[in-house]
Write an enzyme that holds these catalytic residues in place. Structure first.
Site, PDB file in Angstrom:
ATOM      1  N   HIS A  30      -6.937   2.922   4.091  1.00  0.00           N
ATOM      2  CA  HIS A  30      -6.639   3.576   5.379  1.00  0.00           C
ATOM      3  C   HIS A  30      -7.909   3.761   6.222  1.00  0.00           C
ATOM      4  CE1 HIS A  30      -2.776   4.612   3.517  1.00  0.00           C
ATOM      5  NE2 HIS A  30      -2.360   5.118   4.675  1.00  0.00           N
ATOM      6  N   CYS A  63      -4.408  -1.228  -2.034  1.00  0.00           N
ATOM      7  CA  CYS A  63      -4.532   0.223  -2.179  1.00  0.00           C
ATOM      8  C   CYS A  63      -5.441   0.495  -3.365  1.00  0.00           C
ATOM      9  CB  CYS A  63      -3.142   0.818  -2.425  1.00  0.00           C
ATOM     10  SG  CYS A  63      -3.155   2.591  -2.739  1.00  0.00           S
ATOM     11  N   GLU A  90      -1.710   8.184   8.529  1.00  0.00           N
ATOM     12  CA  GLU A  90      -0.286   7.806   8.467  1.00  0.00           C
ATOM     13  C   GLU A  90       0.476   8.335   9.679  1.00  0.00           C
ATOM     14  OE1 GLU A  90       2.036   6.249   6.065  1.00  0.00           O
ATOM     15  OE2 GLU A  90       0.109   5.277   5.785  1.00  0.00           O
ATOM     16  N   CYS A 120     -10.817   3.565   0.453  1.00  0.00           N
ATOM     17  CA  CYS A 120      -9.371   3.699   0.679  1.00  0.00           C
ATOM     18  C   CYS A 120      -9.046   2.795   1.853  1.00  0.00           C
ATOM     19  CB  CYS A 120      -9.031   5.150   1.003  1.00  0.00           C
ATOM     20  SG  CYS A 120      -7.356   5.401   1.654  1.00  0.00           S
ATOM     21  N   ASP A 167       0.873  -1.169   0.000  1.00  0.00           N
ATOM     22  CA  ASP A 167       0.000   0.000   0.000  1.00  0.00           C
ATOM     23  C   ASP A 167       0.914   1.223   0.000  1.00  0.00           C
ATOM     24  OD1 ASP A 167      -2.376   1.622   0.331  1.00  0.00           O
ATOM     25  OD2 ASP A 167      -1.853   1.838   2.437  1.00  0.00           O
ATOM     26  N   SER A 168       0.319   2.381  -0.212  1.00  0.00           N
ATOM     27  CA  SER A 168       1.077   3.627  -0.100  1.00  0.00           C
ATOM     28  C   SER A 168       1.628   3.804   1.316  1.00  0.00           C
ATOM     29  CB  SER A 168       0.171   4.813  -0.424  1.00  0.00           C
ATOM     30  OG  SER A 168      -0.856   4.899   0.547  1.00  0.00           O
TER      31      SER A 168
HETATM   32  N1  DGL Z   1      -4.601   3.461   1.031  1.00  0.00           N
HETATM   33  C1  DGL Z   1      -4.698   4.053  -0.248  1.00  0.00           C
HETATM   34  C2  DGL Z   1      -5.981   3.658  -0.962  1.00  0.00           C
HETATM   35  O1  DGL Z   1      -6.558   2.630  -0.673  1.00  0.00           O
HETATM   36  C3  DGL Z   1      -4.363   5.483  -0.508  1.00  0.00           C
HETATM   37  C4  DGL Z   1      -3.886   6.424   0.492  1.00  0.00           C
HETATM   38  C5  DGL Z   1      -3.003   7.478  -0.122  1.00  0.00           C
HETATM   39  O2  DGL Z   1      -3.507   8.492  -0.640  1.00  0.00           O
HETATM   40  O3  DGL Z   1      -1.807   7.247  -0.120  1.00  0.00           O
HETATM   41  O4  DGL Z   1      -6.424   4.331  -1.858  1.00  0.00           O
END
Ligand code: DGL
Length: 279
Positions: free
Chosen positions: A196, A83, A162, A194, A20-21
């Site tokens: 997160h 992600c 984050e 997302c 993931d990011s």
């Molecule tokens: N966790 C990521 C997603 O599912 C993106 C978060 C980011 O913008 O880095 O889209």
């Protein structure tokens, strides 16, 4: 810092690479672990290059390519892009780069939401990158023609998560900012688009009220991953009940942040390291 080269491939079990990011994909990793307790898990949090959702496709594709190669070099039998933003921007490029390597992506749960809504109004919380992508447009066209989608880009929210402290005033303020329009539009179903966001689902639910249903696709992604693992040639006899080694976690950001997040959210053994993964 990683200095060693790829570990030899074990023939005993499936090795799954996940990225993931940043920390968000751990929401997917923990479900994969619960469905595939014997699999060897490797996870890259690209926190040093996050957020993806606000950085543009070229950046996301370059980072996804670099991390996919890193994980494949360490023997991943299968890749999970945990992600939504990276899936939208880069899954096609990765499939072209690695023909025959099973790759599972994550997409906002528009289809289940469209089946569950009662009033036909669905909110979609996701990154700017995901919501403006062609893949998202096609997804909405395929599954949401008969419902009213209210798109809510959430700039700043993944970055705040984050930070590591999901109950911080900053995170709560971001959640409130992005949920207010959805509450006013009286959506009855909200897609967490997302990876997160499941970590702040309790705040999102509090903002939207108990009657609003939240859709998280981690379970579906983990089930798809298990399905693909079961059909991997030499590893069909995956011992579902056995316990695997500690999951291997890497971050391109601060190791301490990854460790404290994993300590709070993962209920299985893991080992964390920092890694430099150049484009
Ligand atoms: N966790 C990521 C997603 O599912 C993106 C978060 C980011 O913008 O880095 O889209």
């Amino acid at each position: 810092m990683i200095t060693s080269s790829a570990r030899p491939l074990s023939s005993a079990t499936v090795r799954i690479g996940v990225f993931d990011s940043g920390l968000g994909g751990l929401s997917v990793l923990r479900v994969i672990r619960s469905l595939l307790p014997a699999a060897e898990l490797m996870y890259v949090a690209d926190s040093g290059h996050a957020p993806y959702g606000e950085r543009g496709d070229a950046h996301v594709i370059a980072r996804s390519r670099a991390i996919a190669s890193f994980l494949r070099g360490r023997g991943a039998d299968l890749l999970v892009i945990a992600c939504n933003t990276a899936t939208a921007a880069a899954v096609s490029a990765l499939r072209q780069d690695h023909p025959g390597w099973p790759i599972v992506g994550v997409e906002p749960g528009i289809k289940p939401a469209a089946g569950l809504t009662r009033n036909g109004r669905i909110g979609v919380m996701a990154t700017t990158g995901t919501l403006r992508s062609e893949r998202f447009r096609l997804l909405a066209q395929a599954h949401a023609a008969h419902v009213d989608l209210r798109l809510q880009p959430c700039p700043g929210l993944a970055a705040a998560i984050e930070g590591g402290e999901v109950d911080s005033p900053e995170v709560k303020a971001r959640v409130a900012e992005h949920c207010t329009p959805l509450r006013e539009q009286q959506v009855d179903t909200v897609v967490l688009g997302c990876t997160h966001y499941p970590f702040v689902a309790h705040h999102i639910q509090a903002e939207l009220g108990p009657m609003v249903r939240l859709i998280d696709t981690s379970d579906a992604v983990a089930r798809r991953t298990r399905h693909l693992c079961e059909s991997l040639p030499a590893r069909a006899a995956l011992p579902l009940a056995a316990a695997a080694d500690a999951a291997k976690l890497w971050t391109t950001g601060e190791q301490g942040r990854l460790e404290s997040f994993a300590r709070r959210w993962l209920d299985f053994a893991w080992q964390a390291d920092a890694a430099v993964i150049p484009d």
